[in-house]
Design a protein around this motif. Structure first.
Motif, PDB file in Angstrom:
ATOM      1  N   ARG A 129       0.821  -1.202   0.000  1.00  0.00           N
ATOM      2  CA  ARG A 129       0.000   0.000   0.000  1.00  0.00           C
ATOM      3  C   ARG A 129       0.862   1.262   0.000  1.00  0.00           C
ATOM      4  O   ARG A 129       0.663   2.184  -0.798  1.00  0.00           O
ATOM      5  CB  ARG A 129      -0.849   0.003   1.276  1.00  0.00           C
ATOM      6  CG  ARG A 129      -2.248   0.465   1.050  1.00  0.00           C
ATOM      7  CD  ARG A 129      -2.990   0.589   2.351  1.00  0.00           C
ATOM      8  NE  ARG A 129      -4.390   0.284   2.166  1.00  0.00           N
ATOM      9  CZ  ARG A 129      -5.218   1.029   1.442  1.00  0.00           C
ATOM     10  NH1 ARG A 129      -4.781   2.097   0.813  1.00  0.00           N
ATOM     11  NH2 ARG A 129      -6.484   0.683   1.332  1.00  0.00           N
ATOM     12  N   GLU A 133       1.335   4.146  -2.875  1.00  0.00           N
ATOM     13  CA  GLU A 133       1.035   5.560  -2.627  1.00  0.00           C
ATOM     14  C   GLU A 133       2.231   6.445  -2.948  1.00  0.00           C
ATOM     15  O   GLU A 133       2.085   7.513  -3.544  1.00  0.00           O
ATOM     16  CB  GLU A 133       0.605   5.758  -1.156  1.00  0.00           C
ATOM     17  CG  GLU A 133      -0.845   5.342  -0.923  1.00  0.00           C
ATOM     18  CD  GLU A 133      -1.185   5.175   0.560  1.00  0.00           C
ATOM     19  OE1 GLU A 133      -0.384   5.600   1.411  1.00  0.00           O
ATOM     20  OE2 GLU A 133      -2.258   4.597   0.856  1.00  0.00           O
TER      21      GLU A 133
ATOM     22  N   LEU B   9      -6.486   2.924  -5.690  1.00  0.00           N
ATOM     23  CA  LEU B   9      -5.026   2.901  -5.574  1.00  0.00           C
ATOM     24  C   LEU B   9      -4.409   2.219  -6.799  1.00  0.00           C
ATOM     25  O   LEU B   9      -3.479   2.733  -7.424  1.00  0.00           O
ATOM     26  CB  LEU B   9      -4.662   2.145  -4.296  1.00  0.00           C
ATOM     27  CG  LEU B   9      -3.271   2.315  -3.706  1.00  0.00           C
ATOM     28  CD1 LEU B   9      -2.991   3.770  -3.394  1.00  0.00           C
ATOM     29  CD2 LEU B   9      -3.132   1.467  -2.442  1.00  0.00           C
TER      30      LEU B   9
END
Lengths: 141, 141
Positions: A129, A133, B9
């Motif tokens: 994650r 990002e 995402l």
DNA sequence: GCAAGATAGTACGGTCACCTTACTATCTTT
DNA sequence: AAAGATAGTAAGGTGACCGTACTATCTTGC
């Protein structure tokens, strides 16, 4: 550097996640929810939001967002009311059912991520994650 | 569990990667290449492949792939020849320019990934890749 | 050795997720 | 009150697909 090309990798990850989410939403009785509807569920304020605001936040055009709202309205997830302070504007508001769907989607996405964490390890998913990002910020900024 | 929803995402990661790839391909003179064209560049054999084979490998329908091939043909990246062993079949083959574009795309994607590795660390990018691959296998299998 | 079925590719039309360019209705400013 | 800004809608277009139906060719079974 070898293996599946990055765009294909990201696309497949998105596709399997969405397939699972939509499958489970349908199981819970939230039918007809599609990918593009997320633009409303993700960005709408608790007390409702104007179409223009939703379009800005989601990065879509007002027309594209208007279509999404029209569909969600037909399915009973949102309602459009005229803003009493500005007759031009409409306020988009989640119905009771819309709020349930929103909550269900958030919960199910959390479930999916937890399941992944159980399989690969909590830190690996958190690392994925974070890396995603940062990569996005890096390319955008 | 919080933060940007997983599908968003992944979508953003795909979008920034593709934007960078296509920007650089254009800089090198490979214009008009779009996302869907990857289905051909990724899966075609060195000596050419049949349309049906490319469709199977990419998971697209024959029609969808046929359109992609027609476009790449118009732009001079591939050529269609009838298979001498089977008059029904066509063999799709990369032109010289097509091979150059294929090589450029692979090289540029490698560059992008290396740049990320320099910024975030080689192991974090490798970890992201591996986590994505495992997650995809997990949801698919 | 020929009809019956399988296979390669194309044609046509549809859907989904967007876009741009206009337009109407309403508000705001001068 | 006219000029300009803003909220939303309308109309039509594009890209990336899909399914159904079709033609041309190949393969098989009898």
């Amino acid at each position: 550097m070898s293996g599946i090309p990055l765009p294909a990798l990201f696309t497949q990850a998105k596709d399997v996640t969405l397939a699972e989410l939509h499958r489970r939403l349908e199981e819970e009785g939230f039918e007809g929810i599609r990918y593009s509807h997320g633009a409303v569920f993700r960005f709408i304020d608790a007390g409702g939001s104007r179409l223009t605001v939703l379009a800005e936040r989601s990065g879509l055009s007002k027309q594209a967002l208007g279509e999404v709202v029209t569909e969600l309205e037909r399915q009973g997830y949102v309602e459009r009311t005229t803003d009493p302070d500005d007759q031009r504007a409409k306020i988009i508001r989640l119905t009771e059912r819309g709020m349930q769907a929103q909550a269900a989607a958030a919960r199910l996405l959390g479930d999916i991520e937890r399941r992944w964490a159980q399989h690969l390890g909590r830190d690996r998913i958190a690392g994925m994650r974070l890396a995603l990002e940062e990569v996005i910020r890096f390319e955008k900024g």
